[in-house]
Design a protein around this motif. Structure first.
Motif, PDB file in Angstrom:
ATOM      1  N   ARG A 167       0.930  -1.193  -0.070  1.00  0.00           N
ATOM      2  CA  ARG A 167       0.001  -0.035   0.019  1.00  0.00           C
ATOM      3  C   ARG A 167       0.876   1.245   0.059  1.00  0.00           C
ATOM      4  O   ARG A 167       0.717   2.214  -0.785  1.00  0.00           O
TER       5      ARG A 167
ATOM      6  N   SER B 258       2.464   1.920  -3.611  1.00  0.00           N
ATOM      7  CA  SER B 258       1.670   2.103  -4.617  1.00  0.00           C
ATOM      8  C   SER B 258       1.230   3.699  -4.230  1.00  0.00           C
ATOM      9  O   SER B 258       0.472   4.246  -5.318  1.00  0.00           O
TER      10      SER B 258
ATOM     11  N   HIS C  83       2.992  -3.341 -16.646  1.00  0.00           N
ATOM     12  CA  HIS C  83       1.887  -2.591 -16.447  1.00  0.00           C
ATOM     13  C   HIS C  83       2.085  -1.035 -15.641  1.00  0.00           C
ATOM     14  O   HIS C  83       1.416  -0.391 -15.462  1.00  0.00           O
TER      15      HIS C  83
ATOM     16  N   GLY D 291       1.965  -0.784 -12.562  1.00  0.00           N
ATOM     17  CA  GLY D 291       0.851  -0.261 -11.578  1.00  0.00           C
ATOM     18  C   GLY D 291      -0.458   0.117 -12.110  1.00  0.00           C
ATOM     19  O   GLY D 291      -1.429   0.329 -11.220  1.00  0.00           O
ATOM     20  N   LYS D 292      -0.561   0.098 -13.512  1.00  0.00           N
ATOM     21  CA  LYS D 292      -1.821   0.580 -13.931  1.00  0.00           C
ATOM     22  C   LYS D 292      -2.883  -0.489 -13.905  1.00  0.00           C
ATOM     23  O   LYS D 292      -4.082  -0.380 -14.107  1.00  0.00           O
ATOM     24  N   VAL D 293      -2.419  -1.688 -14.031  1.00  0.00           N
ATOM     25  CA  VAL D 293      -3.592  -2.699 -13.826  1.00  0.00           C
ATOM     26  C   VAL D 293      -3.941  -2.967 -12.270  1.00  0.00           C
ATOM     27  O   VAL D 293      -5.072  -3.283 -12.207  1.00  0.00           O
ATOM     28  N   ASN D 294      -2.940  -2.821 -11.445  1.00  0.00           N
ATOM     29  CA  ASN D 294      -3.188  -2.935  -9.988  1.00  0.00           C
ATOM     30  C   ASN D 294      -1.866  -2.440  -9.475  1.00  0.00           C
ATOM     31  O   ASN D 294      -0.633  -2.853  -9.543  1.00  0.00           O
TER      32      ASN D 294
ATOM     33  N   LEU E  97      -0.964  -2.314  -6.496  1.00  0.00           N
ATOM     34  CA  LEU E  97      -0.361  -3.207  -5.438  1.00  0.00           C
ATOM     35  C   LEU E  97       0.658  -4.072  -6.064  1.00  0.00           C
ATOM     36  O   LEU E  97       1.413  -5.089  -5.378  1.00  0.00           O
ATOM     37  N   ASP E  98       0.631  -4.533  -7.335  1.00  0.00           N
ATOM     38  CA  ASP E  98       1.182  -5.621  -7.928  1.00  0.00           C
ATOM     39  C   ASP E  98       2.563  -5.161  -8.261  1.00  0.00           C
ATOM     40  O   ASP E  98       3.017  -4.283  -9.156  1.00  0.00           O
TER      41      ASP E  98
ATOM     42  N   SER F  80       3.940 -14.022  -7.100  1.00  0.00           N
ATOM     43  CA  SER F  80       3.142 -12.753  -6.974  1.00  0.00           C
ATOM     44  C   SER F  80       2.912 -12.283  -5.426  1.00  0.00           C
ATOM     45  O   SER F  80       2.430 -13.128  -4.637  1.00  0.00           O
TER      46      SER F  80
ATOM     47  N   LEU G  74       0.959 -10.217  -4.647  1.00  0.00           N
ATOM     48  CA  LEU G  74      -0.644 -10.024  -4.118  1.00  0.00           C
ATOM     49  C   LEU G  74      -0.851 -11.263  -3.564  1.00  0.00           C
ATOM     50  O   LEU G  74      -1.807 -11.124  -2.355  1.00  0.00           O
TER      51      LEU G  74
END
Length: 338
Positions: free
Chosen positions: A8, A11, A23, A25-28, A30-31, A228, A230
């Motif tokens: 968190r 991000s 991506h 951070g644009k997909v998620n 937190l990834d 991952s 996540l």
């Protein structure tokens, strides 16, 4: 700092992400991946694994992002010997022996029950060095893990428990104890019965530090170099949540609600109250027809096997879900019988 907290914070920090995943951070948001300033994930992952091990009363834990199959195959590879397995073992057990170039002897009977100490005794030879037991089974029946542990200790055998369907055990007095505090190595699918994301799992061991390190190397061989976080974060949160008073209360409410339904239909008298296994033969209905009728009513089962239908409830379910299931099952049975 916990994994979730770090994800968190990262991000929200506005860092320019010149690293994978693509991506950015644009997909998620937190990834993320491992960071080259070494701020993540070493200490966070280590703390999470220690907390998970303590929750299951084991010595060591490894968080897995390649599912229970990763843990099972790693345990078999670590054993470095031929073994005795349950005839109803998951395919990952068979794959593990194939990858390890070792042989296995399958014991027990096809069906819903786990193997016993007697089954294991009947197959012991000088080449056997490990025993892999499925407990609980897909149908919610538990093996005598204490008896099997005692037998294995007396014969110098490594005791591996595939408890993929028992990650929730030990978090309520209404549930069986977890094999993780007994077996040498135990595999648990946190995504199956806890609040964790699909493909997340845990491997618990009660080995020496040196042996556990060797097991971890096998885990790495069977896993991915791009885990991952996540999934890891979801394991951390799920196990933490499972230990709370709210979860214990949820199991109590669920037990009472399911007890009412259990008395209405021929469910198997298994060890895990959260897993309702309907004996369609005793009910006098075709399981596939009944399952299809339930699906038309938007009730999706866990699995069918031509004789039974398995319905899985967790602490995420309450009285409302049980009542919906009860009404749907009544309607579906009525439709199929008619």
């Amino acid at each position: 700092m916990k994994i979730n907290e770090f994800l968190r914070r990262y991000s929200e920090c506005g860092a320019l992400r010149l690293h994978t995943p693509g991506h950015k951070g644009k997909v998620n948001p937190l990834d993320i991946t491992e960071l080259t300033d070494r701020s993540f994930p070493d200490s966070q992952l280590s703390c999470a694994e220690k907390a998970v091990a303590a929750a299951y009363k084991g010595k060591h834990a490894r968080l897995l992002s390649c599912g229970s199959s990763q843990g099972v195959k790693a345990a078999v590879l670590y054993s470095k010997c031929d073994g005795i397995i349950d005839v109803n073992s998951h395919r990952s057990v068979l794959d593990g022996y194939r990858l390890a170039s070792k042989k296995y002897t399958a014991v027990g009977e096809r069906g819903v029950k786990p193997i016993t100490v007697s089954d294991i005794k009947s197959a012991i030879t000088k080449n056997i060095g490990a025993v892999v037991v499925t407990s609980p089974t897909y149908y919610g029946f538990c093996a005598d893990v204490d008896g099997i542990k005692k037998f294995c200790e007396g014969h110098g055998l490594l005791f591996i428990a595939d408890s993929a369907h028992g990650a929730h055990f030990g978090f309520s007095k209404l549930l069986p104890k977890s094999a993780a505090s007994v077996a040498d190595i135990t595999n648990l699918s946190t995504h199956k019965t806890l609040f964790a994301l699909t493909q997340s799992a845990v491997l618990i061991d009660n080995l020496s530090d040196k042996q556990s390190k060797a097991l971890s190397e096998c885990v790495d061989v069977m896993g991915t170099t791009s885990p991952s976080y996540l999934l890891y974060a979801s394991i951390e949160s799920a196990v933490e949540l499972a230990q709370t008073e709210n979860t214990d209360k949820a199991y109590g409410i669920l037990y009472g609600a399911l007890d009412t339904v259990r008395h209405k239909y021929p469910f198997l008298n298994n060890d895990d109250f959260t897993r309702l296994v309907l004996d369609c033969g005793a009910l006098g209905v075709d399981p596939d027809k009944l399952n299809n009728a339930l699906a038309r009513l938007d009730v999706m089962s866990e699995m069918t096997d031509g004789k039974h239908i398995v319905f899985l409830f967790t602490a995420a379910d309450g009285v409302e879900e049980v009542e919906l299931f009860d009404r749907a099952l009544y309607s579906a049975v009525k439709e199929v019988v008619a």
